[in-house]
Design a protein around this motif. Structure first.
Motif, mmCIF file in Angstrom:
data_model
loop_
_atom_site.group_PDB
_atom_site.id
_atom_site.type_symbol
_atom_site.label_atom_id
_atom_site.label_comp_id
_atom_site.label_asym_id
_atom_site.label_seq_id
_atom_site.Cartn_x
_atom_site.Cartn_y
_atom_site.Cartn_z
ATOM 1 N N HIS A 124 0.827 -1.212 0.000
ATOM 2 C CA HIS A 124 0.000 0.000 0.000
ATOM 3 C C HIS A 124 0.860 1.260 0.000
ATOM 4 O O HIS A 124 0.587 2.205 -0.732
ATOM 5 N N THR A 125 1.893 1.295 0.824
ATOM 6 C CA THR A 125 2.720 2.493 0.945
ATOM 7 C C THR A 125 3.603 2.709 -0.280
ATOM 8 O O THR A 125 3.761 3.831 -0.746
ATOM 9 N N PHE A 126 4.180 1.641 -0.811
ATOM 10 C CA PHE A 126 5.033 1.701 -1.998
ATOM 11 C C PHE A 126 4.536 0.653 -2.997
ATOM 12 O O PHE A 126 5.149 -0.414 -3.139
ATOM 13 N N PRO A 127 3.446 0.934 -3.711
ATOM 14 C CA PRO A 127 2.814 -0.098 -4.547
ATOM 15 C C PRO A 127 3.670 -0.600 -5.707
ATOM 16 O O PRO A 127 3.503 -1.726 -6.135
ATOM 17 N N ASN A 128 4.580 0.178 -6.199
ATOM 18 C CA ASN A 128 5.366 -0.240 -7.366
ATOM 19 C C ASN A 128 6.760 -0.743 -7.009
ATOM 20 O O ASN A 128 7.582 -0.952 -7.887
ATOM 21 N N LEU A 129 7.019 -0.915 -5.729
ATOM 22 C CA LEU A 129 8.375 -1.267 -5.317
ATOM 23 C C LEU A 129 8.736 -2.709 -5.648
ATOM 24 O O LEU A 129 9.727 -2.969 -6.314
ATOM 25 N N LEU A 130 7.940 -3.658 -5.182
ATOM 26 C CA LEU A 130 8.245 -5.067 -5.423
ATOM 27 C C LEU A 130 7.545 -5.510 -6.694
ATOM 28 O O LEU A 130 6.341 -5.673 -6.728
ATOM 29 N N LYS A 131 8.321 -5.682 -7.707
ATOM 30 C CA LYS A 131 7.760 -6.077 -8.994
ATOM 31 C C LYS A 131 7.793 -7.585 -9.108
ATOM 32 O O LYS A 131 8.790 -8.211 -8.781
ATOM 33 N N GLU A 132 6.718 -8.135 -9.589
ATOM 34 C CA GLU A 132 6.675 -9.574 -9.819
ATOM 35 C C GLU A 132 7.454 -9.859 -11.101
ATOM 36 O O GLU A 132 7.163 -9.303 -12.150
#
Length: 150
Positions: A124-132
């Motif tokens: 929620h806080t960093f939605p694009n941080l962990l990319k699948e």
């Protein structure tokens, strides 16, 4: 009952913390102070390792003073690495080792006052941080698919 007797009874009965279950879950602090929680999977991902300094700086700028609590269940190398980076950003960092604490979190960013954020997850806080990463089956196209553009 006098105040002295009441104090003696409280001390002899064990913990004298406000909401000890919540404090065990959040490594010694309260839910209302939480800014960001990270699971063990998130904390050990390479994407997080790369973006950790930026996360620290963002949270430090937005919510001063900022504190980081690290679970002792992380590997020593990850603990030391994260601790060094957080301290370089000026964040007070602690490796929490309570015997009775059983927190599902690897890292907790918090402040010393109530902020009452509704959602404190990394997604929620960093939605694009962990990319699948795309699976290899999805990337590979067969000969006929390549040939006919399918």
């Amino acid at each position: 009952m006098t105040d002295l007797q009441k104090t003696i009874l409280q001390k002899s009965s064990g913990e004298n913390r406000l909401d000890p279950d919540q404090q065990r879950l959040y490594m010694g602090t309260f839910r209302e102070r939480m800014l960001l929680t990270l699971s063990f999977t998130e904390a050990t991902s390479k994407d997080l390792q790369e973006h950790f300094p930026a996360i620290c700086q963002y949270l430090k700028d937005k919510y001063p003073p900022l504190f980081l609590k690290i679970s002792p269940n992380l590997s020593d190398s990850i603990q030391i690495s994260l601790m060094k980076e957080a301290q370089a950003a000026g964040i007070t960092t602690t490796i929490v080792d309570e015997k009775i604490a059983n927190s599902p979190y690897a890292l907790l960013f918090h402040t010393n006052h109530a902020v009452n954020l509704e959602n404190i997850s990394l997604d929620h806080t960093f939605p694009n941080l962990l990319k699948e990463a795309p699976t290899k089956n999805a990337e590979k196209k067969g000969f006929w698919q390549k040939l006919f553009g399918g």
